[in-house]
Structure formats: structure tokens, C-alpha cells
Write a protein that holds these residues in place. Structure first.
Motif, PDB file in Angstrom:
ATOM      1  N   LEU A  51      54.817 -29.327  32.772  1.00 31.36           N
ATOM      2  CA  LEU A  51      55.923 -30.032  32.138  1.00 31.36           C
ATOM      3  C   LEU A  51      57.001 -30.342  33.182  1.00 31.36           C
ATOM      4  CD1 LEU A  51      56.932 -31.080  29.417  1.00 31.36           C
ATOM      5  CD2 LEU A  51      57.892 -28.805  28.973  1.00 31.36           C
ATOM      6  N   LEU A  52      57.251 -31.635  33.402  1.00 32.88           N
ATOM      7  CA  LEU A  52      58.084 -32.091  34.509  1.00 32.88           C
ATOM      8  C   LEU A  52      59.481 -32.500  34.043  1.00 32.88           C
ATOM      9  CD1 LEU A  52      55.451 -34.340  36.341  1.00 32.88           C
ATOM     10  CD2 LEU A  52      55.753 -31.846  36.461  1.00 32.88           C
ATOM     11  N   HIS A  53      60.488 -32.141  34.831  1.00 32.69           N
ATOM     12  CA  HIS A  53      61.875 -32.498  34.545  1.00 32.69           C
ATOM     13  C   HIS A  53      62.176 -33.914  35.010  1.00 32.69           C
ATOM     14  CE1 HIS A  53      63.144 -32.215  38.776  1.00 32.69           C
ATOM     15  NE2 HIS A  53      62.396 -31.116  38.863  1.00 32.69           N
ATOM     16  N   GLY A  54      63.387 -34.396  34.685  1.00 35.04           N
ATOM     17  CA  GLY A  54      63.820 -35.724  35.095  1.00 35.04           C
ATOM     18  C   GLY A  54      64.676 -35.699  36.343  1.00 35.04           C
ATOM     19  N   SER A  55      65.206 -36.857  36.698  1.00 30.36           N
ATOM     20  CA  SER A  55      66.070 -36.972  37.873  1.00 30.36           C
ATOM     21  C   SER A  55      67.245 -36.005  37.785  1.00 30.36           C
ATOM     22  CB  SER A  55      66.626 -38.396  37.988  1.00 30.36           C
ATOM     23  OG  SER A  55      65.589 -39.327  38.161  1.00 30.36           O
ATOM     24  N   TYR A  56      67.628 -35.464  38.927  1.00 33.46           N
ATOM     25  CA  TYR A  56      68.781 -34.574  39.063  1.00 33.46           C
ATOM     26  C   TYR A  56      68.581 -33.227  38.359  1.00 33.46           C
ATOM     27  CZ  TYR A  56      70.416 -39.303  39.955  1.00 33.46           C
ATOM     28  OH  TYR A  56      70.514 -40.594  40.418  1.00 33.46           O
ATOM     29  N   GLY A  57      67.349 -32.940  37.931  1.00 29.40           N
ATOM     30  CA  GLY A  57      67.075 -31.684  37.238  1.00 29.40           C
ATOM     31  C   GLY A  57      66.282 -30.723  38.094  1.00 29.40           C
ATOM     32  N   ASP A  58      65.788 -29.649  37.443  1.00 34.16           N
ATOM     33  CA  ASP A  58      64.935 -28.684  38.126  1.00 34.16           C
ATOM     34  C   ASP A  58      64.067 -27.969  37.103  1.00 34.16           C
ATOM     35  OD1 ASP A  58      66.507 -26.685  36.911  1.00 34.16           O
ATOM     36  OD2 ASP A  58      67.656 -26.271  38.724  1.00 34.16           O
ATOM     37  N   ASP A 122      41.500 -28.793  28.804  1.00 38.62           N
ATOM     38  CA  ASP A 122      42.553 -27.818  28.491  1.00 38.62           C
ATOM     39  C   ASP A 122      43.774 -27.970  29.395  1.00 38.62           C
ATOM     40  OD1 ASP A 122      40.949 -26.591  26.562  1.00 38.62           O
ATOM     41  OD2 ASP A 122      40.118 -25.154  27.993  1.00 38.62           O
ATOM     42  N   THR A 123      43.790 -28.999  30.231  1.00 38.79           N
ATOM     43  CA  THR A 123      44.852 -29.146  31.227  1.00 38.79           C
ATOM     44  C   THR A 123      45.627 -30.429  30.959  1.00 38.79           C
ATOM     45  OG1 THR A 123      43.424 -28.020  32.836  1.00 38.79           O
ATOM     46  CG2 THR A 123      45.362 -29.158  33.688  1.00 38.79           C
ATOM     47  N   TYR A 124      46.932 -30.273  30.694  1.00 44.42           N
ATOM     48  CA  TYR A 124      47.787 -31.382  30.265  1.00 44.42           C
ATOM     49  C   TYR A 124      48.974 -31.525  31.228  1.00 44.42           C
ATOM     50  CZ  TYR A 124      45.715 -29.025  26.165  1.00 44.42           C
ATOM     51  OH  TYR A 124      44.885 -28.340  25.303  1.00 44.42           O
ATOM     52  N   ILE A 125      49.508 -32.741  31.310  1.00 48.43           N
ATOM     53  CA  ILE A 125      50.725 -32.955  32.087  1.00 48.43           C
ATOM     54  C   ILE A 125      51.642 -33.899  31.321  1.00 48.43           C
ATOM     55  CG2 ILE A 125      49.704 -34.839  33.476  1.00 48.43           C
ATOM     56  CD1 ILE A 125      51.398 -33.700  35.860  1.00 48.43           C
ATOM     57  N   ALA A 126      52.933 -33.561  31.293  1.00 46.34           N
ATOM     58  CA  ALA A 126      53.922 -34.358  30.570  1.00 46.34           C
ATOM     59  C   ALA A 126      55.255 -34.260  31.290  1.00 46.34           C
ATOM     60  CB  ALA A 126      54.058 -33.876  29.128  1.00 46.34           C
ATOM     61  N   GLY A 127      56.156 -35.185  30.980  1.00 42.28           N
ATOM     62  CA  GLY A 127      57.474 -35.134  31.578  1.00 42.28           C
ATOM     63  C   GLY A 127      58.413 -36.117  30.928  1.00 42.28           C
ATOM     64  N   LEU A 128      59.703 -35.958  31.221  1.00 36.00           N
ATOM     65  CA  LEU A 128      60.719 -36.845  30.678  1.00 36.00           C
ATOM     66  C   LEU A 128      61.320 -37.702  31.786  1.00 36.00           C
ATOM     67  CD1 LEU A 128      63.929 -35.864  31.364  1.00 36.00           C
ATOM     68  CD2 LEU A 128      63.173 -33.939  29.994  1.00 36.00           C
ATOM     69  N   SER A 129      61.624 -38.957  31.463  1.00 37.40           N
ATOM     70  CA  SER A 129      62.291 -39.882  32.373  1.00 37.40           C
ATOM     71  C   SER A 129      61.542 -39.959  33.709  1.00 37.40           C
ATOM     72  CB  SER A 129      63.750 -39.456  32.558  1.00 37.40           C
ATOM     73  OG  SER A 129      64.498 -40.493  33.142  1.00 37.40           O
ATOM     74  N   MET A 130      62.147 -39.580  34.824  1.00 40.52           N
ATOM     75  CA  MET A 130      61.432 -39.543  36.097  1.00 40.52           C
ATOM     76  C   MET A 130      60.167 -38.712  35.978  1.00 40.52           C
ATOM     77  SD  MET A 130      62.648 -37.963  39.785  1.00 40.52           S
ATOM     78  CE  MET A 130      62.337 -36.260  39.277  1.00 40.52           C
ATOM     79  N   GLY A 131      60.232 -37.629  35.212  1.00 37.78           N
ATOM     80  CA  GLY A 131      59.065 -36.784  35.010  1.00 37.78           C
ATOM     81  C   GLY A 131      57.976 -37.455  34.199  1.00 37.78           C
ATOM     82  N   ALA A 135      54.353 -37.669  35.524  1.00 35.28           N
ATOM     83  CA  ALA A 135      53.192 -37.207  34.762  1.00 35.28           C
ATOM     84  C   ALA A 135      52.082 -38.247  34.793  1.00 35.28           C
ATOM     85  CB  ALA A 135      53.605 -36.886  33.323  1.00 35.28           C
ATOM     86  N   TYR A 136      52.446 -39.517  34.579  1.00 33.88           N
ATOM     87  CA  TYR A 136      51.432 -40.573  34.606  1.00 33.88           C
ATOM     88  C   TYR A 136      50.896 -40.785  36.016  1.00 33.88           C
ATOM     89  CZ  TYR A 136      51.271 -42.421  29.850  1.00 33.88           C
ATOM     90  OH  TYR A 136      51.026 -42.579  28.504  1.00 33.88           O
ATOM     91  N   PHE A 146      43.376 -33.455  34.986  1.00 35.28           N
ATOM     92  CA  PHE A 146      44.180 -33.567  33.772  1.00 35.28           C
ATOM     93  C   PHE A 146      43.471 -34.406  32.713  1.00 35.28           C
ATOM     94  CE2 PHE A 146      47.052 -32.975  37.373  1.00 35.28           C
ATOM     95  CZ  PHE A 146      47.776 -31.868  36.941  1.00 35.28           C
ATOM     96  N   GLY A 147      43.322 -33.823  31.538  1.00 33.14           N
ATOM     97  CA  GLY A 147      42.662 -34.541  30.444  1.00 33.14           C
ATOM     98  C   GLY A 147      43.627 -35.284  29.545  1.00 33.14           C
ATOM     99  N   TYR A 148      44.919 -34.929  29.608  1.00 39.81           N
ATOM    100  CA  TYR A 148      45.925 -35.532  28.734  1.00 39.81           C
ATOM    101  C   TYR A 148      47.214 -35.749  29.516  1.00 39.81           C
ATOM    102  CZ  TYR A 148      42.870 -34.141  24.871  1.00 39.81           C
ATOM    103  OH  TYR A 148      41.797 -33.988  24.025  1.00 39.81           O
ATOM    104  N   ILE A 149      47.848 -36.921  29.295  1.00 41.52           N
ATOM    105  CA  ILE A 149      49.116 -37.251  29.937  1.00 41.52           C
ATOM    106  C   ILE A 149      50.095 -37.716  28.864  1.00 41.52           C
ATOM    107  CG2 ILE A 149      50.279 -38.663  31.664  1.00 41.52           C
ATOM    108  CD1 ILE A 149      47.553 -39.283  32.888  1.00 41.52           C
ATOM    109  N   ALA A 150      51.341 -37.245  28.943  1.00 47.26           N
ATOM    110  CA  ALA A 150      52.371 -37.690  27.998  1.00 47.26           C
ATOM    111  C   ALA A 150      53.676 -37.953  28.726  1.00 47.26           C
ATOM    112  CB  ALA A 150      52.579 -36.648  26.907  1.00 47.26           C
ATOM    113  N   ALA A 151      54.388 -38.991  28.295  1.00 48.05           N
ATOM    114  CA  ALA A 151      55.700 -39.329  28.849  1.00 48.05           C
ATOM    115  C   ALA A 151      56.706 -39.440  27.719  1.00 48.05           C
ATOM    116  CB  ALA A 151      55.632 -40.645  29.615  1.00 48.05           C
ATOM    117  N   LEU A 152      57.862 -38.807  27.914  1.00 49.65           N
ATOM    118  CA  LEU A 152      58.972 -38.927  26.991  1.00 49.65           C
ATOM    119  C   LEU A 152      60.071 -39.721  27.692  1.00 49.65           C
ATOM    120  CD1 LEU A 152      57.846 -35.692  26.878  1.00 49.65           C
ATOM    121  CD2 LEU A 152      59.258 -35.771  24.816  1.00 49.65           C
ATOM    122  N   SER A 153      60.409 -40.896  27.159  1.00 50.32           N
ATOM    123  CA  SER A 153      61.414 -41.760  27.789  1.00 50.32           C
ATOM    124  C   SER A 153      61.073 -41.977  29.261  1.00 50.32           C
ATOM    125  CB  SER A 153      62.812 -41.154  27.662  1.00 50.32           C
ATOM    126  OG  SER A 153      63.093 -40.749  26.345  1.00 50.32           O
TER     127      SER A 153
END
Length: 265
Positions: A51-58, A122-131, A135-136, A146-153
Motif C-alpha cells: 500500500l503506497l502513500h502519495g506525494s509528500y507522504g511516507d 495473493d499479492t496486491y498493490i495499491a496506492g493513492l495519488s502519486m501512489g 501501483a500501476y 502482482f495479481g491485482y492493482i488498485a489506484a485511489l485518486s
């Protein structure tokens, strides 16, 4: 959930890496309600969400600002939250190799150190904004992992976003752009551009991961999501795309990471 604050030396980054890991574990509710959940069976392996964070995050962002710990416990999956700095999760032109780190090194480390599955399904990757872009980008570059990818905003149309007059893009530090892109005005047609990467992987006969997107209809990044979805449809790629009222913020991401978890198997 077991909450693990993990630091280890990364050869890809050539420095210590900081990762937050959540693992399903015995809870007070399990005890009080006499639930027989076999968390600690010798051969048990949990599905895992990177699970990946966005810009300026950690790596702390998701755990501090959302209920992901509770949601993952209910889902019985592990969650791995790395720090990616302002890298867009690529192998930076003048910086660290975050794509290699998260796409290859980190999953290898996790399956050796923790009870998580190494199976693609069983291995997924997702993230928001930059993340979401990250993720993609990583999921499509490492489709065997990775079998599944998701992006939020997600920043799904990075060339358009960086060349736009959107205030957020204009405020991006100059050294951030220089470190990530050799020439960010000429990203279209390269693998830095997600539709181009998607097209190249299709032409190479790659078995693509399953794809999901969600974005708020009042979000400044909404046009980026619409543009990517349209190009994916033109390529004949199936993407689950959900739109809800909302802006670019944690209220939206906390609410809709639950939709991501529902979408995952």
C-alpha cells in the motif's frame, strides 16, 4: 493486527529502508468472543497488500490517517506500507531505484521474513495519488509478482498532469521533477506514461493483473482518471472503475480503501 515497524538495508536504494507491516494476529475481540482463528499455524501464509502513500507522504500515512489496520484484520490480509519519498515509485533519473525496490526487492524480503504468500494471486498493490501511479507502474512492470492493482485518486495521466496548470502540479518541487523524469514534457510514448506501458505489455503477450480505480468526481485529478480509463477501454483492457462524490483527501481514501478490499479476492 501485529504492528511492525521495520528498518532494513536496501541494496536497491543503497540506504536503510523504512516499512510499516501489519499482520493478522490474535485480538481482544477474538479472545472475548471465543473465536477459534488459527493465526499462528506453522504453514499459514497471508495474502499481502503493498500500500503506497502519495506525494509528500511516507510509510506512516495510511496507518495514521485511515482505519486500514481494522479493515485488513477483518479481511485477514497482511499490509506492507513502504516509504517512497517523492519518487513516483520509479527508478529515478538522478536518485534511488524505487521501482526495483518495491517491485522486486521488497516482496522478496517480505516472503523471507514474514508469513506472507508469494503466489501472484495473493499479492496486491495499491496506492493513492502519486501512489496510485506507482501501483500501476510497478504492477504493470512486474505482472508476474502482482495479481491485482488498485489506484485511489491516482495520477493516471502523468504527462497531462505535469504539463497542466493544475495548482498541485505547479507546486511540485523542481528537483522532484528532475529526479523522476529526464524530460517530463516528453513522457507520452514512453513507459513513464501508463497507457503506453499498458499497450506495450499487451503487445508483449503479458498476462495483465486485474485492475481497479476509484476517484472523487470533484477531485482535481479526476480528469487524469477519466483519460486513463478511456485509453484502457480503447485497448480493450478491462478496468473496474468506480466514481463517487469527493475531493482529493483522506476522507475519500479512508472510505474507499474499503471498496478496494471488497474488490480483492
Amino acid at each position: 493486527m501485529a504492528h511492525i515497524d521495520c528498518s532494513f538495508y536496501s541494496p536497491s536504494l543503497k540506504k536503510n529502508a523504512h516499512v510499516i507491516v501489519f499482520l493478522p494476529s490474535m485480538s481482544a475481540d477474538d479472545y472475548l468472543e471465543n473465536r477459534e482463528v488459527h493465526y499462528y499455524d506453522k504453514d499459514k501464509k497471508y495474502p499481502v497488500l503493498y500500500l503506497l502513500h502519495g506525494s509528500y507522504g511516507d510509510c506512516l500515512d495510511w496507518s495514521l490517517r485511515t482505519g486500514i489496520e481494522r479493515y485488513a484484520q477483518d479481511k485477514q490480509i497482511a499490509v506492507v506500507m513502504p516509504s517512497g519519498e517523492n519518487s513516483s515509485y520509479v527508478n529515478m533519473a538522478h536518485g534511488e531505484a524505487y521501482q526495483t525496490y518495491i517491485g522486486k526487492e521488497l516482496p522478496e524480503f517480505m516472503v523471507k521474513m514474514f508469513p506472507v504468500s508469494e503466489a501472484r494471486e495473493d499479492t496486491y498493490i495499491a496506492g493513492l495519488s502519486m501512489g496510485g501511479y506507482g501501483a500501476y507502474r510497478i504492477g504493470l512492470e512486474y505482472p508476474e509478482t502482482f495479481g491485482y492493482i488498485a489506484a485511489l485518486s491516482g495520477a493516471m495521466d502523468m504527462p497531462g498532469l505535469l504539463c497542466s496548470n493544475v495548482a498541485h502540479a505547479q507546486k511540485m518541487p523542481a528537483n522532484y521533477k528532475a529526479a523522476v523524469y529526464r524530460d517530463h514534457h516528453n513522457m507520452a510514448g514512453t513507459r513513464d506514461d501508463l497507457p503506453t506501458l499498458l499497450k506495450e505489455q499487451l503487445e508483449a503477450g503479458v498476462t495483465l493483473p486485474k485492475l481497479y480505480m476509484t476517484c472523487g468526481t470533484e477531485d482535481f485529478i479526476y480528469p487524469s482518471n477519466e483519460a486513463f480509463y478511456g485509453k484502457a477501454c480503447e485497448l480493450g483492457v478491462q478496468v473496474t472503475y468506480e466514481k463517487f462524490p469527493g475531493v482529493h483527501g483522506w476522507d475519500y481514501w479512508d472510505a474507499h480503501i474499503k471498496d478496494v478490499l471488497k474488490w480483492l479476492p
